[in-house]
Design an enzyme around this catalytic site. Structure first.
Site, short mmCIF file in Angstrom:
data_model
loop_
_atom_site.label_atom_id
_atom_site.label_comp_id
_atom_site.label_asym_id
_atom_site.label_seq_id
_atom_site.Cartn_x
_atom_site.Cartn_y
_atom_site.Cartn_z
CB SER A 155 -0.86 0.02 1.28
OG SER A 155 -1.49 1.28 1.44
CE1 TYR A 168 -4.05 -2.13 4.89
CE2 TYR A 168 -3.34 0.11 4.40
CZ TYR A 168 -3.80 -1.12 3.97
OH TYR A 168 -4.02 -1.35 2.63
P1 NAD Z 1 -11.27 -6.30 0.00
O1 NAD Z 1 -11.79 -6.12 1.37
O2 NAD Z 1 -12.19 -6.11 -1.14
O3 NAD Z 1 -10.52 -7.66 -0.14
C1 NAD Z 1 -9.67 -8.11 0.86
C2 NAD Z 1 -9.46 -9.55 0.62
O4 NAD Z 1 -8.64 -10.09 1.67
C3 NAD Z 1 -10.79 -10.28 0.66
O5 NAD Z 1 -10.84 -11.26 -0.37
C4 NAD Z 1 -10.76 -10.94 2.01
O6 NAD Z 1 -11.48 -12.15 2.06
C5 NAD Z 1 -9.27 -11.21 2.18
N1 NAD Z 1 -8.96 -11.43 3.58
C6 NAD Z 1 -9.09 -10.57 4.61
N2 NAD Z 1 -8.81 -11.21 5.77
C7 NAD Z 1 -8.50 -12.49 5.44
C8 NAD Z 1 -8.16 -13.64 6.17
N3 NAD Z 1 -8.11 -13.64 7.51
N4 NAD Z 1 -7.92 -14.79 5.51
C9 NAD Z 1 -8.00 -14.85 4.16
N5 NAD Z 1 -8.35 -13.79 3.41
C10 NAD Z 1 -8.59 -12.62 4.05
O7 NAD Z 1 -10.04 -5.32 -0.10
P2 NAD Z 1 -9.06 -4.91 -1.29
O8 NAD Z 1 -9.08 -3.44 -1.29
O9 NAD Z 1 -9.31 -5.67 -2.52
O10 NAD Z 1 -7.66 -5.35 -0.64
C11 NAD Z 1 -6.73 -6.22 -1.26
C12 NAD Z 1 -5.32 -5.80 -0.86
O11 NAD Z 1 -5.02 -4.51 -1.37
C13 NAD Z 1 -5.11 -5.73 0.65
O12 NAD Z 1 -3.84 -6.27 0.99
C14 NAD Z 1 -5.12 -4.24 0.91
O13 NAD Z 1 -4.40 -3.89 2.06
C15 NAD Z 1 -4.48 -3.72 -0.35
N6 NAD Z 1 -4.77 -2.31 -0.60
C16 NAD Z 1 -6.05 -1.90 -0.88
C17 NAD Z 1 -6.26 -0.54 -1.09
C18 NAD Z 1 -7.64 0.00 -1.42
O14 NAD Z 1 -7.79 1.21 -1.46
N7 NAD Z 1 -8.63 -0.82 -1.65
C19 NAD Z 1 -5.19 0.38 -1.02
C20 NAD Z 1 -3.93 -0.09 -0.74
C21 NAD Z 1 -3.71 -1.43 -0.53
#
Ligand code: NAD
Length: 269
Positions: A155, A168
Site C-alpha cells: 500500500s 496497517y
Molecule cells: P477487500 O476487502 O475487497 O478484499 C480483501 C481480501 O482479503 C478479501 O478477499 C478478504 O477475504 C481477504 N482477507 C481478509 N482477511 C483475510 C483472512 N483472515 N484470511 C483470508 N483472506 C482474508 O479489499 P481490497 O481493497 O481488494 O484489498 C486487497 C489488498 O489490497 C489488501 O492487501 C489491501 O491492504 C491492499 N490495498 C487496498 C487498497 C484499497 O484502497 N482498496 C489500497 C492499498 C492497498
C-alpha cells in the site's frame, strides 16, 4: 500515428504458469486473478468465503480460463501453513504467488494509544506473517524450476503514515522490507519479488475507510472521494491488476525488490 506491425508490443503470455492469489474472492484479488487467467495462467483462488471464491472461479471459467478454489483463513497459522501444499495439489507447483489478502485499517480505526491488541495481532498475522509463510512455502518449487514470481500487494501506507491506521502502516511497511529481503536472497535464481503499492481503490475495504475519513473531516463523501488523488477520484481494481500481470511476465525478468505506487499520483516516492 500507426504503430508499425513489427513494433507492436507482445501481450504477456503467462502459460504454462500456475498462480496462487490470496483474497481472490473480491476486490483487487479478484481482478488480479481474472487478468492473470486472461494472460494464460491457471489460477488457484484462495479466501475465507467459499461463495465469493466460487463467483470469481465462475467468471474465470466463463471466460475460458482454469481456476480452482481453496478456502483458507490466513489469520489462522495452521491454515496458512498448509495453503501452498493444498494449492500445489490443484494444477501443480505454484510459480506465481500473489499475496493480496489484507486486513484494512477501517475495520477498527483508532489512535495507537487506544489500540486493541487483538486487532494489532490480527493485522500482523494476515498482512505480514501470512506473506512470510506463503513465500516460504512456494520457494522450494520456484528454486527447483529456477523461475518464480512473488508479487505482494502492499500500500502507499507502506511508505507513508495514515491517521488511525497504525497496524496497517506498520504491516505494510514491514511487508515491503520482507519482500526486499526475499528479492535479494533469490535474485540469482530466476525468482523476482516485488510489491505493488495501491492508493485508494474502489473496493469494500476502501469504501469503509473513505466513509470514516469523510465523517471525521466533516466532508461530503463524493467531494472527499473526488479529491483523493491528483488525477482525481479512486482507482479501479483492474488498474492494479495490470501491473501484477506485467510483473509476472518474462518482460519484467530484470525487475526485483521494487515497490510500485499505483495511486493516481498521490505518493511520489
Ligand atoms: P477487500 O476487502 O475487497 O478484499 C480483501 C481480501 O482479503 C478479501 O478477499 C478478504 O477475504 C481477504 N482477507 C481478509 N482477511 C483475510 C483472512 N483472515 N484470511 C483470508 N483472506 C482474508 O479489499 P481490497 O481493497 O481488494 O484489498 C486487497 C489488498 O489490497 C489488501 O492487501 C489491501 O491492504 C491492499 N490495498 C487496498 C487498497 C484499497 O484502497 N482498496 C489500497 C492499498 C492497498
Amino acid at each position: 500515428m500507426e504503430t508499425p506491425a513489427n513494433q507492436t508490443p507482445a501481450a504477456p503470455n503467462l502459460a504454462p504458469h500456475i498462480a496462487l492469489v490470496t483474497g481472490a474472492g473480491r476486490g483487487i484479488g479478484r481482478a488480479i486473478a481474472q487478468q492473470l487467467s486472461a494472460a494464460g495462467a491457471r489460477v488457484v483462488l484462495s479466501a475465507r468465503s467459499e461463495r465469493e471464491l466460487n463467483e470469481t472461479a465462475a467468471a474465470i471459467r466463463d471466460a475460458g480460463g482454469d481456476a480452482a478454489c481453496v478456502v483458507c483463513d490466513l489469520s489462522d497459522r495452521s491454515q496458512s501453513s498448509t495453503l501452498v501444499s493444498a494449492a500445489n495439489d490443484q494444477f501443480g507447483p505454484i510459480d506465481i504467488l500473489v499475496n493480496n489478502a489484507g486486513v484494512g485499517s477501517a475495520s477498527d480505526p483508532r489512535p495507537l494509544a487506544d489500540y486493541r491488541d487483538e486487532f494489532w495481532d490480527l493485522s500482523l498475522e494476515v498482512n505480514l506473517t501470512a506473506p512470510y509463510v506463503l513465500s516460504k512455502g512456494v520457494l522450494p518449487a520456484m528454486r527447483h524450476a529456477r523461475w518464480g514470481r512473488i508479487i505482494t500487494i502492499a500500500s502507499i501506507n507502506g511508505k507513508q503514515a495514515n491517521l488511525h491506521a497504525g497496524a496497517y502502516a506498520a504491516t505494510k511497511h514491514g511487508v515491503i522490507g520482507l519482500m526486499r529481503t526475499l528479492a535479494l536472497e533469490h535474485a540469482a535464481e530466476g525468482i523476482t519479488v516485488n510489491c505493488i503499492c495501491p492508493g485508494p481503490v474502489k473496493t469494500a475495504m476502501n469504501d469503509i475507510r473513505i466513509r470514516y475519513d469523510a465523517e471525521r473531516l466533516g466532508r461530503d463523501l463524493a467531494e472527499h472521494e473526488a479529491g483523493l488523488t491528483p488525477i482525481g477520484g479512486r482507482l479501479d481494481p483492474d488498474d492494479i491488476a495490470a501491473m501484477a500481470v506485467y510483473l509476472a511476465s518474462d518482460s519484467a525478468r530484470m525487475i526485483t525488490g521494487q515497490s510500485y505506487n499505483i495511486d493516481g499520483g498521490r505518493c511520489m516516492f
